[in-house]
Design a protein around this motif. Structure first.
Motif, PDB file in Angstrom:
ATOM      1  N   GLY A 107     -22.289 -37.401   0.558  1.00  9.45           N
ATOM      2  CA  GLY A 107     -21.133 -37.647  -0.279  1.00  9.45           C
ATOM      3  C   GLY A 107     -20.040 -38.408   0.419  1.00  9.45           C
ATOM      4  N   LEU A 108     -20.233 -38.793   1.670  1.00  8.45           N
ATOM      5  CA  LEU A 108     -19.215 -39.540   2.410  1.00  8.45           C
ATOM      6  C   LEU A 108     -19.234 -41.002   1.997  1.00  8.45           C
ATOM      7  CD1 LEU A 108     -19.673 -38.154   6.042  1.00  8.45           C
ATOM      8  CD2 LEU A 108     -17.926 -37.509   4.364  1.00  8.45           C
ATOM      9  N   SER A 109     -18.041 -41.588   1.896  1.00  8.01           N
ATOM     10  CA  SER A 109     -17.927 -42.990   1.565  1.00  8.01           C
ATOM     11  C   SER A 109     -16.800 -43.601   2.377  1.00  8.01           C
ATOM     12  CB  SER A 109     -17.637 -43.168   0.068  1.00  8.01           C
ATOM     13  OG  SER A 109     -17.364 -44.526  -0.232  1.00  8.01           O
TER      14      SER A 109
ATOM     15  N   VAL B 117      -2.531 -42.055   3.424  1.00  8.45           N
ATOM     16  CA  VAL B 117      -1.956 -41.744   2.116  1.00  8.45           C
ATOM     17  C   VAL B 117      -3.006 -41.079   1.241  1.00  8.45           C
ATOM     18  CG1 VAL B 117      -2.460 -44.110   1.302  1.00  8.45           C
ATOM     19  CG2 VAL B 117      -0.796 -42.701   0.071  1.00  8.45           C
ATOM     20  N   GLU B 118      -2.640 -39.958   0.627  1.00 10.73           N
ATOM     21  CA  GLU B 118      -3.508 -39.297  -0.339  1.00 10.73           C
ATOM     22  C   GLU B 118      -3.416 -40.057  -1.659  1.00 10.73           C
ATOM     23  OE1 GLU B 118      -2.701 -35.121  -0.578  1.00 10.73           O
ATOM     24  OE2 GLU B 118      -2.899 -34.809   1.583  1.00 10.73           O
ATOM     25  N   ASP B 119      -4.537 -40.634  -2.090  1.00 13.57           N
ATOM     26  CA  ASP B 119      -4.552 -41.495  -3.274  1.00 13.57           C
ATOM     27  C   ASP B 119      -5.698 -41.064  -4.190  1.00 13.57           C
ATOM     28  OD1 ASP B 119      -4.155 -43.516  -5.087  1.00 13.57           O
ATOM     29  OD2 ASP B 119      -4.879 -45.138  -3.794  1.00 13.57           O
ATOM     30  N   GLY B 120      -5.567 -39.868  -4.711  1.00  9.75           N
ATOM     31  CA  GLY B 120      -6.591 -39.349  -5.615  1.00  9.75           C
ATOM     32  C   GLY B 120      -7.532 -38.341  -4.990  1.00  9.75           C
ATOM     33  N   THR B 121      -7.395 -38.092  -3.683  1.00 14.47           N
ATOM     34  CA  THR B 121      -8.268 -37.117  -3.042  1.00 14.47           C
ATOM     35  C   THR B 121      -7.918 -35.697  -3.480  1.00 14.47           C
ATOM     36  OG1 THR B 121      -9.014 -36.230  -0.911  1.00 14.47           O
ATOM     37  CG2 THR B 121      -6.726 -36.953  -1.035  1.00 14.47           C
ATOM     38  N   PRO B 122      -8.927 -34.829  -3.606  1.00 11.84           N
ATOM     39  CA  PRO B 122      -8.633 -33.423  -3.875  1.00 11.84           C
ATOM     40  C   PRO B 122      -8.300 -32.637  -2.612  1.00 11.84           C
ATOM     41  CG  PRO B 122     -10.993 -33.757  -3.869  1.00 11.84           C
ATOM     42  CD  PRO B 122     -10.373 -35.124  -3.684  1.00 11.84           C
TER      43      PRO B 122
ATOM     44  N   GLY C 198      -5.116 -58.613   4.897  1.00 12.39           N
ATOM     45  CA  GLY C 198      -4.543 -57.393   5.437  1.00 12.39           C
ATOM     46  C   GLY C 198      -5.606 -56.501   6.037  1.00 12.39           C
ATOM     47  N   ALA C 199      -5.391 -55.213   5.954  1.00 10.99           N
ATOM     48  CA  ALA C 199      -6.371 -54.260   6.472  1.00 10.99           C
ATOM     49  C   ALA C 199      -6.214 -52.959   5.715  1.00 10.99           C
ATOM     50  CB  ALA C 199      -6.169 -54.034   7.963  1.00 10.99           C
ATOM     51  N   GLU C 200      -7.305 -52.495   5.119  1.00 10.71           N
ATOM     52  CA  GLU C 200      -7.258 -51.242   4.375  1.00 10.71           C
ATOM     53  C   GLU C 200      -8.619 -50.572   4.428  1.00 10.71           C
ATOM     54  OE1 GLU C 200      -4.729 -50.905   0.827  1.00 10.71           O
ATOM     55  OE2 GLU C 200      -6.571 -50.342  -0.241  1.00 10.71           O
ATOM     56  N   VAL C 201      -8.602 -49.252   4.476  1.00 13.54           N
ATOM     57  CA  VAL C 201      -9.822 -48.451   4.444  1.00 13.54           C
ATOM     58  C   VAL C 201      -9.672 -47.422   3.339  1.00 13.54           C
ATOM     59  CG1 VAL C 201     -11.237 -46.777   5.697  1.00 13.54           C
ATOM     60  CG2 VAL C 201     -10.306 -48.754   6.904  1.00 13.54           C
ATOM     61  N   ARG C 202     -10.761 -47.184   2.611  1.00 15.03           N
ATOM     62  CA  ARG C 202     -10.809 -46.093   1.648  1.00 15.03           C
ATOM     63  C   ARG C 202     -11.905 -45.136   2.084  1.00 15.03           C
ATOM     64  NH1 ARG C 202      -9.472 -50.477  -1.722  1.00 15.03           N
ATOM     65  NH2 ARG C 202      -7.759 -50.056  -3.180  1.00 15.03           N
ATOM     66  N   THR C 203     -11.593 -43.862   2.042  1.00 18.93           N
ATOM     67  CA  THR C 203     -12.594 -42.876   2.443  1.00 18.93           C
ATOM     68  C   THR C 203     -12.554 -41.689   1.494  1.00 18.93           C
ATOM     69  OG1 THR C 203     -13.333 -41.429   4.245  1.00 18.93           O
ATOM     70  CG2 THR C 203     -10.986 -41.880   4.134  1.00 18.93           C
ATOM     71  N   SER C 204     -13.736 -41.149   1.209  1.00 17.99           N
ATOM     72  CA  SER C 204     -13.826 -39.988   0.315  1.00 17.99           C
ATOM     73  C   SER C 204     -14.967 -39.096   0.771  1.00 17.99           C
ATOM     74  CB  SER C 204     -14.056 -40.434  -1.133  1.00 17.99           C
ATOM     75  OG  SER C 204     -15.318 -41.059  -1.273  1.00 17.99           O
ATOM     76  N   GLY C 205     -15.003 -37.902   0.214  1.00 21.26           N
ATOM     77  CA  GLY C 205     -16.045 -36.942   0.545  1.00 21.26           C
ATOM     78  C   GLY C 205     -15.512 -35.528   0.510  1.00 21.26           C
TER      79      GLY C 205
ATOM     80  N   ARG D 188      -6.559 -45.031   2.697  1.00 22.06           N
ATOM     81  CA  ARG D 188      -6.386 -44.299   1.443  1.00 22.06           C
ATOM     82  C   ARG D 188      -7.453 -43.209   1.348  1.00 22.06           C
ATOM     83  NH1 ARG D 188      -3.190 -47.207  -2.467  1.00 22.06           N
ATOM     84  NH2 ARG D 188      -2.706 -49.312  -1.715  1.00 22.06           N
ATOM     85  N   LEU D 189      -7.002 -41.982   1.189  1.00 20.32           N
ATOM     86  CA  LEU D 189      -7.905 -40.854   0.965  1.00 20.32           C
ATOM     87  C   LEU D 189      -8.071 -40.721  -0.542  1.00 20.32           C
ATOM     88  CD1 LEU D 189      -6.103 -38.514   3.509  1.00 20.32           C
ATOM     89  CD2 LEU D 189      -8.169 -39.850   3.923  1.00 20.32           C
ATOM     90  N   VAL D 190      -9.245 -41.116  -1.035  1.00 20.32           N
ATOM     91  CA  VAL D 190      -9.438 -41.264  -2.471  1.00 20.32           C
ATOM     92  C   VAL D 190     -10.420 -40.217  -2.988  1.00 20.32           C
ATOM     93  CG1 VAL D 190      -8.944 -43.735  -2.347  1.00 20.32           C
ATOM     94  CG2 VAL D 190     -11.319 -42.952  -2.186  1.00 20.32           C
ATOM     95  N   GLY D 191     -10.566 -40.172  -4.315  1.00 25.98           N
ATOM     96  CA  GLY D 191     -11.509 -39.273  -4.940  1.00 25.98           C
ATOM     97  C   GLY D 191     -12.920 -39.833  -4.897  1.00 25.98           C
ATOM     98  N   ASP D 192     -13.886 -38.994  -5.204  1.00 27.04           N
ATOM     99  CA  ASP D 192     -15.288 -39.414  -5.113  1.00 27.04           C
ATOM    100  C   ASP D 192     -15.652 -40.496  -6.113  1.00 27.04           C
ATOM    101  OD1 ASP D 192     -15.719 -37.651  -3.060  1.00 27.04           O
ATOM    102  OD2 ASP D 192     -16.424 -36.041  -4.369  1.00 27.04           O
ATOM    103  N   ASP D 193     -14.869 -40.632  -7.198  1.00 29.24           N
ATOM    104  CA  ASP D 193     -15.220 -41.613  -8.225  1.00 29.24           C
ATOM    105  C   ASP D 193     -14.480 -42.933  -8.045  1.00 29.24           C
ATOM    106  OD1 ASP D 193     -12.720 -40.617  -8.757  1.00 29.24           O
ATOM    107  OD2 ASP D 193     -13.068 -40.263 -10.900  1.00 29.24           O
TER     108      ASP D 193
END
Length: 544
Positions: A3-5, A258-263, A325-332, A310-315
């Protein structure tokens, strides 16, 4: 699947492309999983050799969920349902995010403000169990809190020994004390795991499990993730995140979380310690900047040296890999994300050329505090007094006569290209929580990343980066007289207020010794916090 992304854009994506193939060729993932200590160079091998137990933590911690569940049931049968955790750094940050994400109550006492301590001592004491977590038991904050609870419970007619649970390393002086005092339970943690990597050991699982979190699920999530993270494969999310964190060129060393939709609630505060204490040394490192939301200045207008995570949700939809720029999104899942970040920080340490498992500058502030407590020196004379605010600091602020002038003088020291401002508040992080809002005000005012830390909590986190990282920071320290009466510490010649003042003064002295600009603002009356916040925000309309 774990489930990691992890997805990266811009400079972060280019860092992934540049470094992941060589990380795979060098078998870094499988060698981390095999606990090979030479991955970070000969100088780090001895320390790394006794700090890699986290890579198979699921099996090492397998007996804990059952033991914790049994103790929780025993306590519930006795009407004990309030859990207080006394711990610092890795002993408190993981249980806090675990319980917040699970939605179960846990009182985390990782401060020395008399008001904060007094509330923890008086609210529901008759139904309270206290978890005291310390690898050695010698941490002055944690020992002082333990003493206060034992005294308060005894005075209230509660059998204190039956209400104290100890988490410590095997063979530590604290383990022996727990046996000698007959404390309710003793959990000996894995000695091959460092504090900031200890989320899924007894330090994280015992208080969280007693509070009601499903710690077995956490271990299952971590075990699944660690299998994926051990693979020498370019799709390994640990290698990808590690490359993005430590491999940009030039290094984007301001890590905006930044928490951006993560639970996952409060995950940034846990990651902050892991990243700052692991990488901030030898004049390099990554500074975590934990922000309140996507509208924060560091996210809305990131600086050229910032990497937004950005700490995002699984969807969440994967991001486009282009851009300048530079950006990372991660979920799980939470257990998976903890395993991911631990792996990624270890990988980033290899790319940065540092030992991610030591913390050489943390002890300096502790030593300075001990010397002040033992010496009982007179208070340093203020450079100026403006109403209820005493102004102290290094030469950069020496000419200021007013609060506003002192703030302006400090902000003038912030480098416009690589600098940052750290706000360090030795106050009550519950009652004075509104002060944290100045972080965004100061970020907008300076145009540079700003961190906010509650003392002494941050000393076990970003405090390492402040002294050991790049000399690009300026430091604003806020202290105050207690809001009410001070609180004595049983068996100690100092009070909680005295300990708090010594910690602040000791940290400021070490920063000054390292040549860092420091402004110290002491409130003789805590009602001056409103005026202080206005001055920091530049509420009178002045700009730099």
């Amino acid at each position: 699947m774990s489930g990691l992304s992890v997805t990266a854009t811009g400079d972060a994506a280019r860092a992934v492309s540049a470094h992941v193939p060589s990380l795979v060729a060098d078998r870094v993932a499988s060698r981390v999983a095999a606990q090979e200590p030479d991955l970070w160079g000969p100088a780090a091998a001895e320390e790394a050799g006794k700090r890699l137990g986290w890579v198979d933590v699921a099996s090492r911690s397998a007996d804990l969920p059952g033991r914790v569940a049994s103790l929780r049931e025993e306590l519930a049968a006795e009407g004990v349902d309030r859990v207080v955790l006394c711990g610092m750094g890795g002993s408190s940050l993981a249980p806090e995010v675990i319980t917040a994400t699970a939605g179960v109550p846990l009182v985390v006492l990782d401060g020395t403000d008399p008001g904060q301590v007094r509330r923890a001592l008086t609210e529901g004491l008759e139904r309270t169990v206290v978890v005291v977590s310390s690898k050695s038991g010698g941490t002055v904050e944690t020992d002082s809190q333990r003493r206060a609870f034992v005294e308060a419970m005894t005075a209230a007619g509660v059998d204190a020994a039956r209400r104290v649970v100890v988490v410590t390393d095997p063979g530590s002086p604290f383990a022996q004390m727990a046996r000698d005092e007959g404390y309710r339970a003793l959990f000996e943690a894995d000695p091959d795991v460092g504090g900031r990597y200890s989320a899924l050991t007894a330090f994280g699982l015992v208080p969280a499990g007693l509070a009601g979190a499903d710690v077995q699920q956490l271990l299952d999530e971590a075990a699944e993730a660690l299998e994926v993270l051990a693979a020498d494969d370019e799709g390994n999310p640990g290698l990808q995140l590690g490359a993005a964190l430590g491999g940009t060129d030039p290094l984007r060393d301001k890590l905006v979380l930044v928490e951006d939709g993560t639970p996952l609630s409060g995950f940034g505060a846990w990651a902050e310690q892991l990243v700052a204490e692991s990488t901030g040394k030898e004049g390099t490192g990554l500074l975590p900047v934990v922000v309140a939301g996507t509208g924060s200045p560091e996210v809305a207008s990131p600086t050229s040296d910032a990497l937004v995570v950005r700490l995002v949700g699984d969807d969440e939809e994967p991001a486009d890999g282009g851009g300048a720029g530079a950006e990372v999104r991660t979920s799980g899942s939470l257990g998976g994300q903890m395993a991911l970040w631990e792996t990624a920080v270890a990988v980033a340490g290899r790319l940065l050329g540092i030992n991610p498992f030591d913390q050489p500058d943390v002890e300096s502030a502790k030593q300075a505090t001990r010397e002040l407590l033992e010496g009982s020196p007179e208070t340093e004379e203020a450079l100026a007094v403006d109403g209820d605010v005493e102004i102290r600091g290094t030469s950069e602020v020496a000419g200021a006569a007013t609060l506003e002038e002192a703030v302006d003088a400090l902000l003038a020291q912030v480098d416009g290209d690589r600098g940052y401002l750290a706000v360090m508040a030795y106050l009550d992080r519950e009652a004075d929580a509104d002060l944290e809002g100045v972080r965004e005000d100061l970020a907008a005012r300076t145009g540079r990343p700003v961190t906010f830390g509650w003392g002494p909590r941050f000393l076990h986190s970003t405090g390492q980066y402040h002294k050991g990282g790049p000399a690009t920071g300026v430091y604003l320290q806020v202290t105050s007289e207690p809001a009410g009466e001070d609180l004595p510490i049983s068996g100690r010649p100092f009070t909680f207020g005295g300990l708090q003042r010594a910690q602040a003064a000791g940290d400021a002295a070490v920063l000054a010794d390292h040549g860092r600009p420091v402004l110290r603002l002491h409130l003789t009356d805590r009602s001056a916090l409103g005026r202080l916040r206005a001055a920091l925000a530049g509420a009178d309309g002045r700009t730099r």
